[in-house]
Design an enzyme around this catalytic site. Structure first.
Site, mmCIF file in Angstrom:
data_model
loop_
_atom_site.group_PDB
_atom_site.id
_atom_site.type_symbol
_atom_site.label_atom_id
_atom_site.label_comp_id
_atom_site.label_asym_id
_atom_site.label_seq_id
_atom_site.Cartn_x
_atom_site.Cartn_y
_atom_site.Cartn_z
ATOM 1 N N ARG A 50 -16.359 3.346 48.409
ATOM 2 C CA ARG A 50 -17.892 3.537 48.589
ATOM 3 C C ARG A 50 -17.965 1.834 48.907
ATOM 4 N NH1 ARG A 50 -20.915 5.051 43.088
ATOM 5 N NH2 ARG A 50 -20.164 2.888 42.247
ATOM 6 N N LYS A 150 -24.745 0.960 47.988
ATOM 7 C CA LYS A 150 -24.792 0.080 46.691
ATOM 8 C C LYS A 150 -24.925 -1.291 47.215
ATOM 9 C CE LYS A 150 -22.540 0.084 42.124
ATOM 10 N NZ LYS A 150 -23.789 0.181 41.559
HETATM 11 N N1 PXG Z 1 -27.068 5.418 40.249
HETATM 12 C C1 PXG Z 1 -27.370 4.322 40.115
HETATM 13 C C2 PXG Z 1 -28.582 3.888 41.029
HETATM 14 C C3 PXG Z 1 -26.453 3.130 39.967
HETATM 15 O O1 PXG Z 1 -26.676 1.950 40.187
HETATM 16 C C4 PXG Z 1 -25.024 5.136 39.046
HETATM 17 C C5 PXG Z 1 -26.215 6.047 39.481
HETATM 18 C C6 PXG Z 1 -23.673 5.582 38.596
HETATM 19 O O2 PXG Z 1 -22.587 5.279 39.377
HETATM 20 P P1 PXG Z 1 -21.219 5.266 39.027
HETATM 21 O O3 PXG Z 1 -20.473 5.161 40.425
HETATM 22 O O4 PXG Z 1 -21.092 4.065 38.181
HETATM 23 O O5 PXG Z 1 -20.757 6.615 38.382
HETATM 24 C C7 PXG Z 1 -25.314 3.734 39.255
HETATM 25 C C8 PXG Z 1 -24.205 2.718 38.989
HETATM 26 C C9 PXG Z 1 -26.226 -1.919 35.056
HETATM 27 C C10 PXG Z 1 -25.403 -1.370 36.391
HETATM 28 O O6 PXG Z 1 -25.992 -3.061 34.763
HETATM 29 C C11 PXG Z 1 -25.462 -0.234 36.440
HETATM 30 C C12 PXG Z 1 -24.957 0.449 37.694
HETATM 31 C C13 PXG Z 1 -24.480 -0.596 38.705
HETATM 32 C C14 PXG Z 1 -24.521 -1.815 38.288
HETATM 33 C C15 PXG Z 1 -25.209 -2.269 37.248
HETATM 34 O O7 PXG Z 1 -26.985 -1.282 34.303
HETATM 35 N N2 PXG Z 1 -24.869 1.706 37.759
#
Ligand code: PXG
Length: 287
Positions: A50, A150
């Site tokens: 990713r 991301k």
């Molecule tokens: N949607 C979004 C917009 C995200 O940022 C997820 C879904 C979940 O993806 P993963 O791959 O982790 O299952 C994310 C990821 C925080 C924080 O500080 C949260 C994310 C990334 C960076 C920081 O809350 N979530």
């Protein structure tokens, strides 16, 4: 704490990049949030794919191969003696002149790896489930800034988070530009109806926890659909939960004031949580 910057390990105090870095000036960069459990990095290859795919679209050339990046991550974890932790990988476009044109950068992306102990959400939230709301800020229109990227530009999510916070909630549903459910500010969303899982097919990040949940469901013969979901379907679902690297799987029991199902974590949710926990302790790149 030792932080990796461009191949060197620096103390927190010395770990710095230029104020002319386009990551700071324009949010021009990419990142990943990864977890390790029992000295194993969970889904490391998926996170690397990713990261490199986002960088490819943004035309940021990461100065390490995926294998070298994985080695750098493992080295940072070892250096900090972290067995269960959170890893933040950041690649900025690097230092440049003022002006958003990427050609003004000197062609040296900054690679930063921070590892830390994880801050877990309160245990109580996992036992009782959380209440969330839908916020007015819609998720980025995919042809403007695809939510699958991301990138370091998280203002869309931050605006939504502020709206949630202002109303006294910790997390919020964001709709896509057509009004369908997209995801939450930092988590993907699932509903369960008549034993069938469903999660939005569009307008959201391709979450790695989300994909793990879908494959766990398939392994245990639980149907999992990726499709358009309306708010009405969320309100009338039997169960709802969120997925993310930090949150793992967290039950949702109320949305916009409507109780979801029985108003407590549901059986399928609890089953998915159990399966997910056994997966995290058993799989991943060992170090
Ligand atoms: N949607 C979004 C917009 C995200 O940022 C997820 C879904 C979940 O993806 P993963 O791959 O982790 O299952 C994310 C990821 C925080 C924080 O500080 C949260 C994310 C990334 C960076 C920081 O809350 N979530």
């Amino acid at each position: 704490m030792k932080i990796y910057i461009n191949g060197k390990f620096l103390s927190r105090k010395d770990a710095k990049v230029s104020v002319f870095d386009h990551g700071l000036l324009y949010g021009d960069g990419v990142f990943e949030g990864i977890r390790s459990y029992k000295r194993r990095v969970f889904k490391l290859e998926e996170h690397m794919d990713r990261l490199y795919e986002t960088a490819h679209t943004l035309m940021i050339r990461i100065p390490l191969t995926q294998k070298q990046m994985m080695e750098a991550i493992v080295a940072t974890l070892k250096k900090n003696d972290i067995s269960d932790g959170y890893i933040r990988v950041i690649v900025t476009r690097g230092e440049g002149d003022l002006g958003l044109d990427p050609r003004k950068c000197y062609g040296k992306p900054n690679v930063i790896i921070i590892t830390d102990k994880i801050n877990l959400y309160a245990r109580e939230l996992y036992n009782k489930g959380m209440a969330i709301i839908t916020v007015p800020t819609v998720r980025n229109y995919p042809e403007a800034l695809n939510p699958r990227l991301k990138s370091l530009n998280y203002l869309n999510n931050i605006l939504a988070k502020i709206e949630a916070n202002n109303s006294g909630y910790a997390e919020a549903i964001m709709l896509d530009h057509q009004g369908f459910v997209a995801e939450c500010t930092g988590d993907n969303i699932f509903i369960v109806k008549h034993g069938v899982l469903a999660t939005p097919s569009q307008g959201r990040l391709q979450g790695i926890t989300r994909d793990a949940v879908i494959s766990l469901a398939k392994d245990s013969k639980i149907a999992a659909q990726e499709r358009y979901i309306t708010r009405h379907e969320v309100y009338t679902a039997d169960e709802c939960f969120l997925t993310g690297t930090a949150a793992e799987i967290i039950p949702v029991v109320k949305v916009d004031g409507r109780a979801i199902g029985a108003g407590k974590p549901g059986v399928v949710t609890l089953r998915m949580m159990k399966m997910f926990h056994s997966l995290t302790g058993q799989s991943g790149v060992k170090y």
